[in-house]
Write a protein that holds these residues in place. Structure first.
Motif, short mmCIF file in Angstrom:
data_model
loop_
_atom_site.label_atom_id
_atom_site.label_comp_id
_atom_site.label_asym_id
_atom_site.label_seq_id
_atom_site.Cartn_x
_atom_site.Cartn_y
_atom_site.Cartn_z
N SER A 1 0.81 -1.22 0.00
CA SER A 1 0.00 0.00 0.00
C SER A 1 0.85 1.28 0.00
N ASP B 1 2.21 4.17 -4.73
CA ASP B 1 1.10 4.85 -5.39
C ASP B 1 1.30 4.72 -6.90
N VAL C 1 -2.02 2.33 -11.67
CA VAL C 1 -2.62 1.13 -12.27
C VAL C 1 -3.63 0.56 -11.28
N THR C 2 -4.44 -0.39 -11.74
CA THR C 2 -5.44 -1.00 -10.88
C THR C 2 -4.76 -1.86 -9.81
N LYS C 3 -5.53 -2.20 -8.78
CA LYS C 3 -5.00 -3.05 -7.71
C LYS C 3 -4.58 -4.41 -8.25
N SER C 4 -5.38 -4.98 -9.17
CA SER C 4 -5.02 -6.29 -9.72
C SER C 4 -3.73 -6.22 -10.54
N THR C 5 -3.51 -5.12 -11.24
CA THR C 5 -2.26 -4.96 -12.00
C THR C 5 -1.08 -4.77 -11.06
N THR C 6 -1.30 -4.03 -9.98
CA THR C 6 -0.24 -3.87 -8.98
C THR C 6 0.14 -5.22 -8.39
N THR C 7 -0.86 -6.03 -8.07
CA THR C 7 -0.62 -7.38 -7.55
C THR C 7 0.19 -8.20 -8.54
N HIS C 8 -0.14 -8.10 -9.81
CA HIS C 8 0.60 -8.82 -10.85
C HIS C 8 2.07 -8.38 -10.86
#
Length: 120
Positions: free
Chosen positions: A52, A55, A58-65
């Protein structure tokens, strides 16, 4: 991949052992501007940072990727500390396996950022 047998195994994330880290995977992970940005921030801070903290545009799912690619390539180590997923640069492993690579890439990325700003 490292086998984890602790009671919290469901919360442990797989990482390559040091001898499993491959140059191609590291270079691929660092070829993306968002992942390079994450690594630059981790290197500048020198300690673990939570997901977190970053910043990213990108989207949260892209950040996770992006974090998964960095972890699976051996560039970062992710561990849960309470409910936070903390990220640390595996500098010692990378420096031992590929001497000078990380410093050269970070220096080049810094020069590029000065030249191009956020467009980089």
């Amino acid at each position: 991949m490292t086998d984890v047998t602790s009671a919290a195994a469901g919360r442990d994330l797989p990482h390559p052992d040091r001898e499993e880290i491959r140059l191609e995977a590291v270079l691929h992970a660092l070829s993306d501007p968002m992942r390079l940005r994450i690594v630059r921030e981790l290197a500048a801070d020198g300690s673990e940072l939570s997901c977190s903290h970053f910043d990213l545009p990108v989207t949260k799912s892209t950040t996770t990727h992006h974090f998964r690619v960095l972890r699976e390539s051996g560039v970062v180590r992710q561990v849960y500390r309470g409910t936070a997923k903390m990220n640390g640069l595996r500098r010692e492993d990378l420096d031992d396996l590929f001497p000078g690579l990380l410093d050269s890439l970070l220096a080049a990325a810094g020069r590029q950022y000065l030249r191009l700003g956020d467009r980089a």
